[in-house]
Enzyme design. Sequence first.
Site, PDB file in Angstrom:
ATOM      1  N   ASP A  14      16.834 -13.419 -27.986  1.00 42.60           N
ATOM      2  CA  ASP A  14      17.056 -13.453 -29.434  1.00 42.60           C
ATOM      3  C   ASP A  14      16.443 -14.699 -30.054  1.00 42.60           C
ATOM      4  O   ASP A  14      16.066 -14.694 -31.221  1.00 42.60           O
ATOM      5  CB  ASP A  14      18.555 -13.385 -29.729  1.00 42.60           C
ATOM      6  CG  ASP A  14      18.848 -12.890 -31.133  1.00 42.60           C
ATOM      7  OD1 ASP A  14      17.918 -12.391 -31.788  1.00 42.60           O
ATOM      8  OD2 ASP A  14      20.005 -12.983 -31.568  1.00 42.60           O
ATOM      9  N   HIS A 211      28.711 -12.935 -31.659  1.00 45.58           N
ATOM     10  CA  HIS A 211      27.310 -13.329 -31.801  1.00 45.58           C
ATOM     11  C   HIS A 211      27.059 -13.662 -33.275  1.00 45.58           C
ATOM     12  O   HIS A 211      27.146 -12.771 -34.134  1.00 45.58           O
ATOM     13  CB  HIS A 211      26.420 -12.172 -31.343  1.00 45.58           C
ATOM     14  CG  HIS A 211      24.954 -12.429 -31.422  1.00 45.58           C
ATOM     15  ND1 HIS A 211      24.175 -12.604 -30.309  1.00 45.58           N
ATOM     16  CD2 HIS A 211      24.113 -12.516 -32.480  1.00 45.58           C
ATOM     17  CE1 HIS A 211      22.911 -12.798 -30.669  1.00 45.58           C
ATOM     18  NE2 HIS A 211      22.849 -12.742 -31.985  1.00 45.58           N
ATOM     19  N   CYS A 244      16.383 -11.984 -36.377  1.00 44.24           N
ATOM     20  CA  CYS A 244      16.168 -10.554 -36.136  1.00 44.24           C
ATOM     21  C   CYS A 244      14.928 -10.073 -36.883  1.00 44.24           C
ATOM     22  O   CYS A 244      14.867 -10.182 -38.109  1.00 44.24           O
ATOM     23  CB  CYS A 244      17.388  -9.749 -36.590  1.00 44.24           C
ATOM     24  SG  CYS A 244      17.179  -7.970 -36.344  1.00 44.24           S
TER      25      CYS A 244
END
Length: 305
Positions: A14, A211, A244
């Site tokens: 990520d 998260h 993201c």
Amino acid sequence: MSRFIEIVEVGPRDGLQNEKVLISTEDKVAFIARLEAAGAKRLETVSFVHPGRVPQMADAEAVMAALPPASEVTRIGLVLNQRGWDRAVATGVDQANVSIAASDGFALKNSGLTVAQQVEMLAEIVGRSHNMGGGPGSGPSVTAIISTVWGCPFDGEVSDDQVEALVRDVAALGVKEIGLADTIGVGDPWAVRRKVEIARKAAPDVTLRLHFHDTRNTALANVFAGVEAGIDFIDASVGGIGGCPFAPGATGNVATEDVVYMLHRAGFETGYDLDALIETARWIGEKLGRPAPSALSRAGGWPKA
């Protein structure tokens, strides 16, 4: 004995997936080695997504092949679909994080499936996992990560009812760990506590993991709220790097070293070496061509040695 909080390091996946600079396979392997040396016992190393959509993760197989065996470490790969599951099995990751969304808008953007279709996909993967027999050498275990729990960039607010229903459906499949993700960093500590309580009631026998992204500077406060609500498993990315690629404006994750500093100062245990984390955050910042955004990578720990 102080309470232990397990921090799952997500920097190699990520953290790097939304960065403009493409890190070499060699440097990714060195990054993972540094993190494991700093105390990471469970970490996301790769993502099995289409390389055309996330080119930063295109070398997942090469990264896994280059990593030395480490029986004391759990290496995780992110999976979005059946194809990703097949790749995860083939590379020998220890665990597969199957990512689904709490909102149709993000689910369709992220995987081309609705929420209901994602649950069906997860059910098929869980079934295939169970058919492998379980135990060492039989394939990765399965966890589910629910994104957009606190808000969707396309649908807006995500209701408590949506989260409750999805957590219940996922738990009913036999998934033992569910991550609740604030994909675009819109959560607040009070909403964190509320949705943790909702998820716990919906799936009392499931381990919950949190998260957080620090898009709006609330991630540390949200970690605090989660720990206060009884959560013992937190995702974090060294240096606070990442974001993201399918969520406009979603900047980096909560920084591992910032979380470790806060928890250590409060008397919790994490198993991490804070100085080694800070050094690693600065190192990856150099590789990315910019300083890591975390507070500790700038200020260092305290008290000074």
